[in-house]
Design an enzyme around this catalytic site. Sequence first.
Site, PDB file in Angstrom:
ATOM      1  N   LYS A   1     -20.629  -7.606 -11.684  1.00  0.00           N
ATOM      2  CA  LYS A   1     -20.502  -6.827 -10.436  1.00  0.00           C
ATOM      3  C   LYS A   1     -21.307  -5.526 -10.527  1.00  0.00           C
ATOM      4  O   LYS A   1     -21.990  -5.122  -9.584  1.00  0.00           O
ATOM      5  CB  LYS A   1     -19.018  -6.520 -10.196  1.00  0.00           C
TER       6      LYS A   1
ATOM      7  N   ARG B   1     -33.750   5.743   9.392  1.00  0.00           N
ATOM      8  CA  ARG B   1     -33.479   4.325   9.084  1.00  0.00           C
ATOM      9  C   ARG B   1     -34.570   3.393   9.580  1.00  0.00           C
ATOM     10  O   ARG B   1     -34.404   2.173   9.512  1.00  0.00           O
ATOM     11  CB  ARG B   1     -32.127   3.905   9.674  1.00  0.00           C
TER      12      ARG B   1
ATOM     13  N   THR C   1     -11.743   2.780  -6.801  1.00  0.00           N
ATOM     14  CA  THR C   1     -12.131   3.174  -8.164  1.00  0.00           C
ATOM     15  C   THR C   1     -13.335   4.121  -8.068  1.00  0.00           C
ATOM     16  O   THR C   1     -14.470   3.728  -8.352  1.00  0.00           O
ATOM     17  CB  THR C   1     -12.498   1.925  -9.003  1.00  0.00           C
TER      18      THR C   1
ATOM     19  N   ASP D   1       0.857  -1.193   0.000  1.00  0.00           N
ATOM     20  CA  ASP D   1       0.000   0.000   0.000  1.00  0.00           C
ATOM     21  C   ASP D   1       0.888   1.236   0.000  1.00  0.00           C
ATOM     22  O   ASP D   1       1.968   1.233   0.601  1.00  0.00           O
ATOM     23  CB  ASP D   1      -0.943   0.003   1.220  1.00  0.00           C
TER      24      ASP D   1
ATOM     25  N   LYS E   1     -21.662   4.779  -6.684  1.00  0.00           N
ATOM     26  CA  LYS E   1     -20.833   5.087  -7.860  1.00  0.00           C
ATOM     27  C   LYS E   1     -20.849   3.989  -8.916  1.00  0.00           C
ATOM     28  O   LYS E   1     -20.708   4.278 -10.113  1.00  0.00           O
ATOM     29  CB  LYS E   1     -19.399   5.439  -7.454  1.00  0.00           C
TER      30      LYS E   1
ATOM     31  N   CYS F   1     -19.476   1.830  -3.080  1.00  0.00           N
ATOM     32  CA  CYS F   1     -19.949   0.899  -4.112  1.00  0.00           C
ATOM     33  C   CYS F   1     -21.223   1.417  -4.769  1.00  0.00           C
ATOM     34  O   CYS F   1     -21.189   1.879  -5.902  1.00  0.00           O
ATOM     35  CB  CYS F   1     -20.221  -0.473  -3.496  1.00  0.00           C
TER      36      CYS F   1
HETATM   37  N1  LIG Z   1     -15.660  -1.097   0.390  1.00  0.00           N
HETATM   38  C1  LIG Z   1     -16.481  -2.031   0.003  1.00  0.00           C
HETATM   39  O1  LIG Z   1     -17.412  -2.383   0.714  1.00  0.00           O
HETATM   40  C2  LIG Z   1     -16.334  -2.756  -1.325  1.00  0.00           C
HETATM   41  C3  LIG Z   1     -17.045  -3.938  -1.538  1.00  0.00           C
HETATM   42  C4  LIG Z   1     -16.891  -4.601  -2.747  1.00  0.00           C
HETATM   43  C5  LIG Z   1     -16.044  -4.049  -3.721  1.00  0.00           C
HETATM   44  N2  LIG Z   1     -15.375  -2.882  -3.486  1.00  0.00           N
HETATM   45  C6  LIG Z   1     -14.473  -2.382  -4.519  1.00  0.00           C
HETATM   46  O2  LIG Z   1     -13.155  -2.735  -4.097  1.00  0.00           O
HETATM   47  C7  LIG Z   1     -12.216  -1.723  -4.492  1.00  0.00           C
HETATM   48  C8  LIG Z   1     -11.453  -1.239  -3.273  1.00  0.00           C
HETATM   49  O3  LIG Z   1     -12.359  -0.599  -2.405  1.00  0.00           O
HETATM   50  P1  LIG Z   1     -11.962  -0.251  -0.908  1.00  0.00           P
HETATM   51  O4  LIG Z   1     -13.205   0.173  -0.237  1.00  0.00           O
HETATM   52  O5  LIG Z   1     -11.153  -1.348  -0.319  1.00  0.00           O
HETATM   53  O6  LIG Z   1     -11.013   1.022  -1.163  1.00  0.00           O
HETATM   54  P2  LIG Z   1     -10.080   1.708  -0.078  1.00  0.00           P
HETATM   55  O7  LIG Z   1      -9.983   3.140  -0.486  1.00  0.00           O
HETATM   56  O8  LIG Z   1     -10.551   1.378   1.296  1.00  0.00           O
HETATM   57  O9  LIG Z   1      -8.687   0.998  -0.267  1.00  0.00           O
HETATM   58  C9  LIG Z   1      -7.839   1.208  -1.350  1.00  0.00           C
HETATM   59  C10 LIG Z   1      -6.396   1.123  -0.849  1.00  0.00           C
HETATM   60  O10 LIG Z   1      -5.541   1.115  -1.978  1.00  0.00           O
HETATM   61  C11 LIG Z   1      -4.409   1.902  -1.680  1.00  0.00           C
HETATM   62  N3  LIG Z   1      -3.779   2.323  -2.945  1.00  0.00           N
HETATM   63  C12 LIG Z   1      -4.202   3.255  -3.828  1.00  0.00           C
HETATM   64  N4  LIG Z   1      -3.359   3.307  -4.885  1.00  0.00           N
HETATM   65  C13 LIG Z   1      -2.400   2.380  -4.660  1.00  0.00           C
HETATM   66  C14 LIG Z   1      -1.255   1.965  -5.385  1.00  0.00           C
HETATM   67  N5  LIG Z   1      -0.933   2.511  -6.551  1.00  0.00           N
HETATM   68  N6  LIG Z   1      -0.475   1.004  -4.852  1.00  0.00           N
HETATM   69  C15 LIG Z   1      -0.790   0.450  -3.657  1.00  0.00           C
HETATM   70  N7  LIG Z   1      -1.860   0.795  -2.928  1.00  0.00           N
HETATM   71  C16 LIG Z   1      -2.659   1.758  -3.422  1.00  0.00           C
HETATM   72  C17 LIG Z   1      -4.955   3.051  -0.862  1.00  0.00           C
HETATM   73  O11 LIG Z   1      -3.923   3.666  -0.103  1.00  0.00           O
HETATM   74  C18 LIG Z   1      -5.985   2.323   0.007  1.00  0.00           C
HETATM   75  O12 LIG Z   1      -5.432   1.870   1.229  1.00  0.00           O
HETATM   76  C19 LIG Z   1     -13.037  -0.649  -5.190  1.00  0.00           C
HETATM   77  O13 LIG Z   1     -12.986  -0.863  -6.575  1.00  0.00           O
HETATM   78  C20 LIG Z   1     -14.441  -0.875  -4.676  1.00  0.00           C
HETATM   79  O14 LIG Z   1     -15.405  -0.435  -5.604  1.00  0.00           O
HETATM   80  C21 LIG Z   1     -15.486  -2.242  -2.301  1.00  0.00           C
END
Ligand SMILES: NC(=O)c1ccc[n+]([C@@H]2O[C@H](COP(=O)([O-])OP(=O)(O)OC[C@H]3O[C@@H](n4cnc5c(N)ncnc54)[C@H](O)[C@@H]3O)[C@@H](O)[C@H]2O)c1
Length: 442
Positions: free
Chosen positions: A219, A422, A99, A44, A276, A273
């Site tokens: 998805k 809610r 994303t 990270d 967006k 999610c």
């Molecule tokens: N949060 C959810 O509930 C959820 C559920 C299903 C899917 N998703 C999808 O999963 C993906 C991640 O979501 P999230 O909530 O975990 O995001 P997040 O923002 O919590 O985590 C992303 C992490 O990636 C790190 N990062 C960014 N650029 C980087 C790089 N170049 N190299 C290394 N690390 C890097 C950031 O510092 C951060 O810690 C998204 O596409 C989201 O849509 C999220």
Amino acid sequence: MEYKELINIIKNKEAKVAVVGLGYVGLPMAAIVASRGYFTTGVDINPDIVNKVNNKKSPINEPGLEEIVYKTVEAGKLKATVEASEIRNSNVVLIIVQTPVDENKEPRLEALMSAAKAVAENLSEGTLVVVESTIPPGTTRNEILPVLESSGLKAGKDFFLANSPERAIPTKTLEEIQINSRVVGGIDERSAELAGVFYENITSGDVYKDAVEVVEVVKLIENTFRDVNIALANDVALLCEAIGIDAIKAINLANKHPRVNFHMPGAGVGGHCIPKDPYFLIKEAEKHGVNLSVIKAARERNSDMPFHVLETLESALKKQGKDIKKSKVAVLGIAYKGNVDDVRETPAEPIIKTLMKSGVDVFSHDPYVSQDFGGKFSNEIKTVIKNADALVIVTDHDEYKKLNFEDLRLLMKDKAIILDGRRILNPEDIKRLGFTYCGIGC
Ligand SMILES: NC(=O)c1ccc[n+]([C@@H]2O[C@H](COP(=O)([O-])OP(=O)(O)OC[C@H]3O[C@@H](n4cnc5c(N)ncnc54)[C@H](O)[C@@H]3O)[C@@H](O)[C@H]2O)c1
């Protein structure tokens, strides 16, 4: 490494795994992969996250996460680093970075592309790369693949590429990663096969394989299904408010029908999610001249709900002869969802910001979050509700379901308004205590 050897080491858990992005999804995934026996390196760019993980702590509030991070780091199976060069030693690389969309609702893939670049710069022959981030249709083949091939290695021959979107829900992330079915899309058959073998070692659920283009859309339509269904419930709520019946009663009875499955109305939809992901479809469709009017309308309805809460509040105060600008309003819940600490796209933000703009004295509380959007924040509920004219529940934290309103009544103004965004309270109980009750959908 040859394809057959890669399959064997993935199957036997001898493969080394790198997880790029240790956020709400990446860290739980990395910890589970490590707990399965794979040597796992979490990468990270945020050194605070990396330090916390290496100190066996979880940077986020997710049930069970700190324990599994502790155990896997202690056992030497999981480590974290800011050094992308450590990706080079891995046989499997998972990319799980954020994303988002921008203010025009266009996908922002900078984090994804910079993660892909870091992987390309450190890609070894015979590696399986899986994108777990939620992405617009076509991104794996059209955007990620060329970046990875800038390494000089050829996709499908020298390395393998797949997409397998994460479908777990916060508060149950660990459980759901391990039991949910998984969809796996490869840029070719061998990529899908390799990713399938990997996920069969992660989840007890079924693993379905298809083309990467299909899986990317799966998805997006899942989250869009939920968004549209919530918008429908919100429409029903608005109707029921207008005609004076309780939408929750109507929805619960409608859901007794074998082919009806309404979601619940509420103060708004948040998180990284649902608010967006539908835009990934809307914007892609626009490129092809297709107007996704239903999906757009649903988005609009759901993002209007915080403003509906504000209108309801203002009219309830007006009925009591009070000017909202001279009122004290307590907002309970900053997080976008119950029992989480994530504030991304939370409805609390427009609610608090709009109240503040109108000069309202806003106090806010959240048991998991330590920030708000300009109001007077406290972790102490009694401080927040003291002398309040109205209390607005924005988040369904368990703590709020257990509040003793008999005690709270003594601290709040006479006939104070309880606005249940809610529907976690029993309206009759609240009214009986002398409060003015308003709820979404009644
Ligand atoms: N949060 C959810 O509930 C959820 C559920 C299903 C899917 N998703 C999808 O999963 C993906 C991640 O979501 P999230 O909530 O975990 O995001 P997040 O923002 O919590 O985590 C992303 C992490 O990636 C790190 N990062 C960014 N650029 C980087 C790089 N170049 N190299 C290394 N690390 C890097 C950031 O510092 C951060 O810690 C998204 O596409 C989201 O849509 C999220």
